[in-house]
Motif scaffolding. Structure first.
Motif, short mmCIF file in Angstrom:
data_model
loop_
_atom_site.label_atom_id
_atom_site.label_comp_id
_atom_site.label_asym_id
_atom_site.label_seq_id
_atom_site.Cartn_x
_atom_site.Cartn_y
_atom_site.Cartn_z
N PRO A 151 -15.51 6.71 -68.85
CA PRO A 151 -16.37 7.43 -67.90
C PRO A 151 -17.81 6.92 -67.83
O PRO A 151 -18.48 7.17 -66.82
N LYS A 152 -18.28 6.21 -68.84
CA LYS A 152 -19.65 5.71 -68.82
C LYS A 152 -19.73 4.23 -68.48
O LYS A 152 -20.83 3.65 -68.48
N PHE A 153 -18.62 3.61 -68.17
CA PHE A 153 -18.59 2.17 -67.97
C PHE A 153 -19.10 1.77 -66.58
O PHE A 153 -19.55 0.65 -66.39
N MET A 154 -19.03 2.67 -65.60
CA MET A 154 -19.42 2.35 -64.24
C MET A 154 -20.31 3.43 -63.65
O MET A 154 -20.25 4.59 -64.06
N ASP A 155 -21.14 3.03 -62.68
CA ASP A 155 -21.99 3.99 -61.98
C ASP A 155 -21.24 4.65 -60.83
O ASP A 155 -21.46 5.82 -60.53
N ALA A 156 -20.39 3.87 -60.15
CA ALA A 156 -19.75 4.35 -58.93
C ALA A 156 -18.34 3.81 -58.81
O ALA A 156 -18.01 2.75 -59.35
N LEU A 326 -19.18 3.18 -48.30
CA LEU A 326 -19.62 2.41 -49.46
C LEU A 326 -21.13 2.44 -49.58
O LEU A 326 -21.68 2.64 -50.67
N GLY A 327 -21.82 2.25 -48.46
CA GLY A 327 -23.28 2.29 -48.48
C GLY A 327 -23.80 3.62 -48.98
O GLY A 327 -24.74 3.67 -49.80
N ALA A 328 -23.21 4.71 -48.52
CA ALA A 328 -23.64 6.04 -48.95
C ALA A 328 -23.37 6.24 -50.44
O ALA A 328 -24.17 6.85 -51.16
N LEU A 329 -22.24 5.72 -50.92
CA LEU A 329 -21.90 5.83 -52.34
C LEU A 329 -22.91 5.07 -53.20
O LEU A 329 -23.38 5.58 -54.23
N LEU A 330 -23.24 3.86 -52.80
CA LEU A 330 -24.22 3.08 -53.58
C LEU A 330 -25.57 3.77 -53.59
O LEU A 330 -26.29 3.76 -54.62
N GLU A 331 -25.93 4.39 -52.51
CA GLU A 331 -27.22 5.07 -52.43
C GLU A 331 -27.27 6.29 -53.35
O GLU A 331 -28.24 6.51 -54.08
N ARG A 332 -26.22 7.09 -53.35
CA ARG A 332 -26.25 8.32 -54.15
C ARG A 332 -25.94 8.08 -55.62
O ARG A 332 -26.04 9.00 -56.44
N SER A 333 -25.55 6.84 -55.98
CA SER A 333 -25.26 6.54 -57.37
C SER A 333 -26.35 5.69 -58.03
O SER A 333 -26.15 5.14 -59.10
N ARG A 334 -27.49 5.58 -57.40
CA ARG A 334 -28.59 4.78 -57.96
C ARG A 334 -29.08 5.41 -59.27
O ARG A 334 -29.13 6.60 -59.40
#
Length: 334
Positions: A151-156, A326-334
């Motif tokens: 669970p801690k290996f990835m941001d998104a 994908l863009g929205a996911l990258l933005e909210r996972s910063r």
């Protein structure tokens, strides 16, 4: 253009060998080879990993839709990211039954495939954390296993074309029918065939075609009987020449013991799960994804309406259909 040329030059392929790999079935393979492709430079770039059937992962990169998300200056430009495309166990250039063990190859599951990928990243490529996992089809299920087991290996996590539950219903039924088609062919010979069991394999591939295709784009692409017949004949001939029956059986049965719904509460990464309304085998329109995503702390569910960008199950290979999510996911996972 300079950035694109640099990215194009930073493409490499390799193999990682794991010694005495023990699968969840308890069987051991003395040497497990995991083939992979990388894009970009690992020393100074954030990493993301695409997991799924090799053809699907690479078509997302190499097809015209690449420019939507993967081209120069786009969200996943390899000038700015270190991208890893692994061939899962049993697929592509990685170890598989057709290498020689046939039906004596260790039975593997999705948890085994994910663990091998993790070891590739950590032990071979020196990647200790992922900015993003993109999972397509089979890899979509992998991405859920990844997010629960590490669970801690990835941001998104972008999960494309699956549901975070056990494969059952029509999906499991058509898989069983495909596998039964091969096993019922006398030429299969318990997996020790001298020549391909073509009758059984043809039946299995017919099932695969209907699993991955969608009526509307094929109607537009093949508007005449002659065009449709020609496409079907060429598709089958190409697949028969490229598909090994044992590899097919192992791959189709690999998700049998996977049930991501058991541990959805463990997921810490931001998740966007995307399905298409013209999906055939994942019951995308009956609310399963919407129900299960509520158990994911930072989860979002998306059902793409049928339109010019959807391809049924194959929508996951068309980046233009899901790039905004994908863009929205990258933005909210910063």
């Amino acid at each position: 253009m300079i950035a694109f040329l640099l990215a194009a030059l930073a493409v490499s392929e390799g193999d990682f060998v794991l010694r005495n790999f023990r699968s969840v079935s308890g069987e051991t393979l003395p040497e497990l080879r995991l083939h992979y492709r990388t894009l970009g430079l690992p020393a100074r770039l954030p990493s993301w990993c695409c997991t799924g059937p090799p053809a699907a992962a690479r078509s997302s990169w190499e097809s015209p839709s690449r420019e939507s998300s993967f081209g120069a200056g786009q969200l996943l430009d390899s000038a700015n990211h270190f991208i890893v495309l692994p061939d899962g166990i049993g697929h592509g250039g990685s170890s598989k039954p057709s290498d020689g063990l046939h039906a004596r190859f260790p039975h593997y599951g999705y948890a085994d495939m994910v663990e091998a990928q993790r070891r590739l990243l950590v032990e071979k490529l020196g990647v200790k954390h992922l900015r993003l996992i993109v999972g397509t089809s089979m890899g979509c299920m992998h991405s859920w296993v990844w997010a629960e087991a590490q669970p801690k290996f990835m941001d998104a996590n972008l999960a494309l074309a699956c549901l975070p539950v056990q494969i059952a219903g029509r999906n499991r039924m058509v898989r069983k029918l495909a596998m039964d088609s091969i096993r019922s062919d006398p030429a299969w010979n318990g997996g020790e065939y001298a020549s391909p069991p073509l009758a059984g394999l043809r039946g299995a591939l017919e099932v695969l075609f209907f699993m991955g295709s969608a009526a509307l784009p094929l109607q537009a692409q093949l508007p005449t009987r002659e065009a449709a017949d020609k496409f079907a004949e060429e598709w089958m001939a190409k697949r028969l020449a490229a598909t090994d029956a044992n590899d097919f059986l192992y791959a189709f049965d690999a998700p049998a013991i996977t049930d991501p719904s058991a541990d959805l509460g463990k997921v810490e990464a931001a998740v966007t799960a995307v399905n298409s309304a013209d999906e055939r085998d994942e019951p995308a329109r009956v609310g399963i994804l919407e129900r299960e995503i509520k158990r994911v702390k930072r989860g979002t569910a998306v059902l793409l309406p049928i339109g010019p960008q959807t391809r049924g199950h194959g929508t996951h290979t068309n980046a233009a259909a899901w790039k905004d999510h994908l863009g929205a996911l990258l933005e909210r996972s910063r």
